[in-house]
Each structure stands twice: as C-alpha cells, then as structure tokens.
Design an enzyme around this catalytic site. Structure first.
Site, short mmCIF file in Angstrom:
data_model
loop_
_atom_site.label_atom_id
_atom_site.label_comp_id
_atom_site.label_asym_id
_atom_site.label_seq_id
_atom_site.Cartn_x
_atom_site.Cartn_y
_atom_site.Cartn_z
N ASP A 142 1.00 -1.33 -0.07
CA ASP A 142 -0.06 0.13 0.02
C ASP A 142 0.80 1.22 -0.02
OD1 ASP A 142 -2.25 1.71 0.07
OD2 ASP A 142 -3.05 0.58 1.72
N GLU A 502 -17.53 9.79 4.44
CA GLU A 502 -16.88 8.62 4.69
C GLU A 502 -16.10 8.14 3.67
OE1 GLU A 502 -19.79 5.25 4.72
OE2 GLU A 502 -20.90 5.85 3.13
#
Length: 759
Positions: A142, A502
């Site tokens: 990542d 979100e």
C-alpha cells in the site's frame, strides 16, 4: 499510458467490513468471509480473463491483512488478532481470491500484526501466501507503507533497514520511494542480490504475461479500445448492476410500487448528488443519472417537485441545488466553455448547467474542448431560500501528487468572495481552506432577493472537476421541503452519507464523523429533522438510503412507510431507483452487512476481536439482519434434501431445495444457505455457506443445489487450526437467516470423525 492507466489494477478491496464505523467499508463486499471470497473470485476473473498465460489485467486484492480502520491511525496501527479470528474471519477471502481466483498480485496493508508491519511479515508473505497457498504472483505495498515502517511503526531505524526487512519477507514492488535505499541495504549486508533477483523475476514475469515484453507482441486483447468504453452493452450492464444492488428494507401496506399518476416531492441532500452515485475510486461517466433525474424521466417532470431540504451533516457543505440557481429565466447557470485556460476569446460551447457538480477526471468538459487546457465561466443568479448566514464553497476535485491546481474565483453581486485553488489560501470575505480541497466564504444575506453569481475555473493541471456548494440556513431549507411535501401525493427522501464524509483518510472532523470514519451510526441530525418535517405533511414517506455502510434508521423504521437501500449505485443509479419505485421490477438485493441499532451494540472500534461482531457472532437484535431484503412478491421453500444424514468428515454434502414464487409478480430471490455448527465456546452462531440468485415468474418453482465441501463445513479452533469436526449440524435454506422472519426450511445432519484442513 498516463498514471493510473496501466494494466495492474489495485482492486478488489476484500477486507472484512467488521464494523460499520469504518469509512472504507463501502469498497468491500461486506462482513462475511465466504460471500467476500466468492465475489472476489468473480471480480478477479472478470478483470483478468480466462487465460492465465496472458491476462487482460492483473488484479490485486487488498489489504493483506486484518485491515479495517480506524482510518486516522492506520499508518501505525498494530493489530493484536487471535489465531482463531485470523483464520476464521480475516484470511479466508484472501485465500479464495488467490487460490480460486488466481489473482496475479496482492497488496500488503499499512498496519502491523503483533508488532510486525504487514509488508515485512515473512510468516504472512512468504509463509501463508507462497508456501501455504502456492501464490506465484507479486506483492505490492500500500502506498508509503514501507515509509510507515520507519516513521510510524518504528520497526527499523532508516530506509535501508525498512527496505531490507520488506524485501527479505517476500515483498516485491514498493509504492513510494523507500526502495531507493535498497543499494545501501545491499552494501550493509542486510539483504542480498538473490532476494533482489527473486522479486525482479516476479515483477518481470508479470509484465511478460501482460504482453509488454513480447517481440513481436501477440496481444489477444489488442482489439479492445475506446469503442469498448461506455458501449451500449456497458450501459445496460451498469443499469442491471444497479437494479440488482437495491435492497427493500420496509414496505408497509404495499406503499411501493408507486402509482403511475402520483405527484412526488423529492427531497434530501442525495437526491441530485453526483457523489452519491459514484462513491470513491470511481470512473468518469459521460451521462450519470441522479435519482432526481431518474424520477423525472420515469414519472414525468411535471409530476416531480424538488427541494434539497438539508445538508449531509452540520458543517459539511453540499451542492447548491438547481432550485437556488437561475439564468435566463430557467433553473441553472449559463456555462461558457473556452478552449484555452484563460477565458479568452469566444467560448467554444455555451450551455445551461442545472448545477455545477462535475467529475472531469481525464475527460473534456464539453465537445471541442481540450481535456488538458480549458476554462469555464458560469453566470446567473443565486436564489437564497431565506435570509441568514450562508457558507459558499468551491470544492476542487484535486489531483493526487501533481504540480499545480486549478484556480477558481467566485463573485457574488460582482464582489470577489473566493479566489484560490486547492492549495492556495488567497481569500476574501472570511474564506478558509478547511480540508485542503475547499475554498469557502461566509456571507450574510439580509433577505431572499436574488444575487448575481459568477464562477470561473482555469484548468491547466490535472485536477478532476469541481462542485459549487453551500450551507444554507436550516429553517429556510426545511420550510422549502415542507412546502413541496404538502403539495405532493407522496414524499421520496434521499438521505444517508456520501464519500465526502466516509472514505479513505478524509480530513473531516464534524459531529458524527472522524477522519473518514464515523463515531455515530445514526442518520445525521440535520437529515433526521428533514424526515420528521416531511412526515408532518401527512403524506406517505419513502426513504431511500444512499450510503456505503449501514445507517441506523431507527426513526424511519418506525415512521416511514417504505425504505429502500440504494448504496452508491453508479452511473445508472437514478434510473434503477426510479424503476424500482415504479414497480418496473421487484427489488431482490440482500444486505451484505448487519444494520445495528446503535453503537452501544458494538464492541470498541479499535478491537479486532470478532466476539459480538457481524451476524456470525452478534447475539443482540439488529435493526436489519445480514441477508435481509424484501420483495414485491413472496417466496416459499420446500424442506432441504441432503445427500446423507450422516457425513464422514472431509466429504462433500449436497444440499438441494425447491423455491417457489407464491406471489403475483415476477421477482428474484437470493437463496441463502446457512450452517449452524455444534455450539462451542468460540464457534459462530451460523455461517453463510452458499447463495444463488434465481428469477421466478408467479407460480414458478426451481430446484437449487449446493455442494458443500469440507472447507465450508469446517470450523477453526483456538490455535487457528481449521478442521471438520464431529457433531450434529443444522442446514437452513431460505431467503435470509433463520429466525429473522425470512422464508426457508431447516434440515439436520451429523458429521462423524475429524478432518484437519490445510491452511
């Protein structure tokens, strides 16, 4: 190709959505390991194609492993997960994605596991991935997770040490700059050339399989081109995907479907919001259909009135609606599109834009305009719904890791109130730059008279679009919504969440939200007040929830007449929602997550212990259970037939059942198979072990069959060993979980002996 346009795709996200407070749960397939794994397998096969020697793309399931928030602390978070939960919940989907799906890559996570960063955990990358699962692809980090090993986990003292730790553990490709120190790590003897060569072989093998290194290149996918993007079949598939995703949660007194001649009041911050269609990590649609547009097209524009009514949450600007914009006597603004970034000369295109809310990522905003160099000027009037304090904002969809951002200027009554871009804080009239993307101005309007408005943008970078937003006085917006509700036959309220509140590591810190996560799962108070105002009009109230996660609609469950969960349904979402409300098809989706009533029902968010989480381990009463979903028709089941009532451990059990449409409409039923094991101290209450979606005409029946292999019949002990255990089991086949009111039937069987299974 440009950035983000290669053939290695960093998807799907198959982390378990263990807690509804996680902001990135929208990217996942829900809370169940088996469901997540099976959807991942289908997604990966779709991306990669049928020829493993020459895949169309390389899929990269992520984030390995045990990664699901909290977002604000994800770069240094250490997960203390039990061996049982690791094997029973957090790893099965990854195993399915790699072993069954054949994904060519996998992404390791930011977090640590028992003190070791995931991208340096040799037991995970070399042991579980390559030795236990036989994975032969490559591991990518990542982005900046190797940097995190140094600066947040304090796992190694410098970049060379972090690089060596990752490479030695089986990591291959670094998203970031940390591997620039690999030469130093080699010189210090912390790694060796054999380890470096091992990773290089994996990476070049992937490039060879994709056809990059073939001479001459024989690419079976070379025929694919621009004509295959947004083709008619693609649009139909997007619409069908949206249709199948809709979940009918409540439908009292057959409120739905709506009558053809109904007059609708459409309200809510998501009714006309592009963001609520797209979510995050989205593509660029040339013709997205919002719910408001979809309802107008389906029921007729004259029968649909509209008022925004409320923001998403206090302090979160939302798009200025068409009702507050006017030019040349019509709703919207006059848009002038120039084929240069300087607003110079005559515009190439002049058109009316209902709202200023655009995703222009890698595309031109209008025909005849260069996608890399353009400018736009919008002019007209701003129509405040009432006097009071207003916040006006220009949200720039800024590019990531690029130089320069698009300047914007906003004028009200010819006075400059906003001047800047996503990083420039040159401001006027009290403008502030709250989240690195917005420039805002706070203004007081003493009355509701129209104000002249002019907005300009100069595009010469890589920014991806913009939105003109506001926060308007609550009383004025509620009054506007109340008026349209009183004049209608029924009210459709589009409420919920948005990727503005979100998502991944957002800079959002308002009541109920924390850095992309949520700290409250109820509907934000501003939207709750809107629903109550709409209900006071005395008309049937249909609530459409648009969100990426579960929202506790406790008041709506008690007071609304119907509730439809639409999630973030994509480019054709508005069409699918309108068709569902009109009864053109019967909604057939089922919930992939549990809807809890309150955060009080949940364990601490930072805990990765599965006790009390998800339908498999939650002993309380949910608002809506995992697997729940209603229909405009009804279904019934015959008792399941089992291939045997006594099964030897390790063998496969065949389960067959007949499902029948007992109603008067065509519909789709999601047949679900649940296994209830003998109850041990840590065993799940039940587990989904099979599902199938079947379409049935009224009176039609069909037999569905499931072959449950040893892995689906197994459990995991405290030490993390998976095995098929002896005991008495129950199988439920139905339209949801047993004991939830869903139709279905139960059957029992016994397993004799014990059969340990490989990891």
């Amino acid at each position: 190709h440009r950035r983000y346009e290669g053939l290695t795709i960093w998807s799907p996200n198959i982390n378990i959505f263990r807690d509804p407070r996680w902001g990135r749960g929208m990217e996942t397939y829900g809370e169940d390991p088996y469901l997540t794994g099976q959807l991942a397998v289908g997604f990966i096969r779709g991306l990669q194609g049928d020829d493993p020697r020459h895949p169309r793309t390389i899929a990269t399931p992520k984030h390995l492993a045990v990664h699901s928030g909290p977002e604000p602390g994800r770069h240094g978070f250490d997960v203390d997960v039990s061996p049982r939960d690791l094997e029973a919940t957090y790893l099965p989907a990854f195993r399915a994605a790699l072993v069954e799906g054949g994904a060519g890559a996998v992404m390791c996570a930011y977090n640590s596991l028992h003190g070791t960063p995931a991208c340096a955990a040799d037991w995970l990358l070399d042991g579980r991935l390559r030795k236990d699962w036989g994975f032969r692809g490559f591991v990518v980090s990542d982005c900046d997770s190797l940097y995190d090993m140094l600066h947040f986990h304090y796992f190694r003292p410098d970049e060379a040490g972090a690089s060596a730790a990752a490479l030695n553990a089986g990591h291959d490709l670094n998203c970031g700059n940390t591997y620039r120190a690999l030469g130093q790590a080699l010189d210090r003897g912390e790694t060796d050339e054999a380890s470096l060569d091992r990773s290089l072989v994996r990476l070049f093998a992937a490039r060879y399989r994709l056809g990059e290194l073939e001479r001459p290149r024989h690419d079976p996918h070379a025929r694919l081109g621009a004509a295959d993007i947004d083709a008619p079949a693609s649009r139909e598939l997007a619409l069908e995907a949206a249709r199948q995703s809709l979940v009918l949660l409540k439908n009292d007194r057959a409120t739905l479907p709506l009558k053809p001649d109904v007059r609708l009041a459409v309200i809510g911050p998501n009714a006309d919001a592009l963001a609520a269609l797209e979510a995050n990590y989205q593509g660029t649609s040339p013709d997205p259909v919002t719910p408001l547009r979809g309802l107008r097209e389906r029921f007729g524009e004259a029968r649909v009135s509209y008022a925004q009514g409320a923001p998403l949450a206090a302090g979160v600007p939302v798009m200025i609606p068409e009702t507050a914009l006017r030019s040349e006597g019509r709703a919207g603004l006059r848009g002038e599109y120039f084929d240069n970034p300087d607003l110079a000369g005559a515009p190439r295109v002049v058109r009316r834009d209902r709202v200023v809310s655009f995703n222009w990522d890698q595309v031109a905003p209008a025909a005849g305009v260069d996608r890399n160099r353009y400018s736009v000027r919008w002019t007209g009037e701003l129509l405040p719904p009432g006097p009071g304090e207003y916040t006006l904002a220009v949200r720039v969809a800024r590019c990531f890791d690029c130089s320069g951002h698009d300047p914007v200027r906003l004028y009200i009554d010819d006075e400059l109130v906003i001047a800047g871009n996503a990083e420039d804080k040159r401001v006027a009239a009290g403008v502030h730059n709250a989240d690195g993307r917005n420039v805002e101005a706070r203004l007081h309007f003493a009355d509701a008279r129209p104000r002249r408005i002019r907005l300009e943008i100069e595009h010469h970078g890589q920014d991806q679009g913009l939105r003109l937003e506001w926060l308007a006085p609550a009383d004025a917006q509620l009054a506007e919504a109340g008026r349209v509700a009183e004049q209608a036959d029924a009210v459709v309220a589009f409420v919920g969440l948005s990727p503005d509140v979100e998502g991944e590591e957002l800079k959002v810190d308002v009541l109920g939200f924390d850095g992309g996560d949520r700290n409250a799962i109820g509907l934000p108070p501003a939207q709750q007040a809107l629903l109550e105002r709409a209900k006071a009009a005395g008309k049937p109230l249909i609530v459409v929830l648009m969100s990426g996660s579960a929202v506790a609609l406790n008041w709506a469950q008690q007071h609304a007449d119907a509730i439809l969960a639409a999630w973030y349904p994509g480019q054709s979402g508005g069409t699918a929602i309108a068709q569902a409300l009109a009864g053109d098809f019967s909604p057939g989706g089922r919930l992939p997550v549990t809807f809890y009533q309150s955060t009080r029902d949940l364990p601490p968010y930072v805990s990765y212990d599965m006790k009390g989480r998800t339908y498999r381990y939650f002993g309380g009463k949910p608002l809506y259970p995992f697997g729940h979903g209603l229909s405009y028709t009804s279904f019934a089941y015959d008792a399941p037939r089992l291939s045997t009532r006594t099964l030897k451990a390790g063998e496969t059990l065949r389960v067959s059942a007949r499902v029948r449409n007992t109603g008067g409409r065509r519909g789709e039923e999601v047949v679900q198979v649940y296994l209830q094991p003998p109850q041990g101290p840590q065993s799940p209450i039940r587990s989904l072990v099979g599902f199938a979606r079947v379409a049935l005409a009224p009176g039609e029946s069909r037999e569905v069959t499931f072959d449950l292999d040893a892995r689906r019949l197994s459990d995991v002990d405290r030490a993390g060993q998976r095995a098929v255990e002896a005991g008495d089991y129950q199988i439920f086949v139905g339209g949801g979980q047993p004991g939830t009111g869903a139709p279905g039937e139960m059957a029992g069987f016994s397993i004799v002996g014990r059969a340990p299974l490989p990891r």
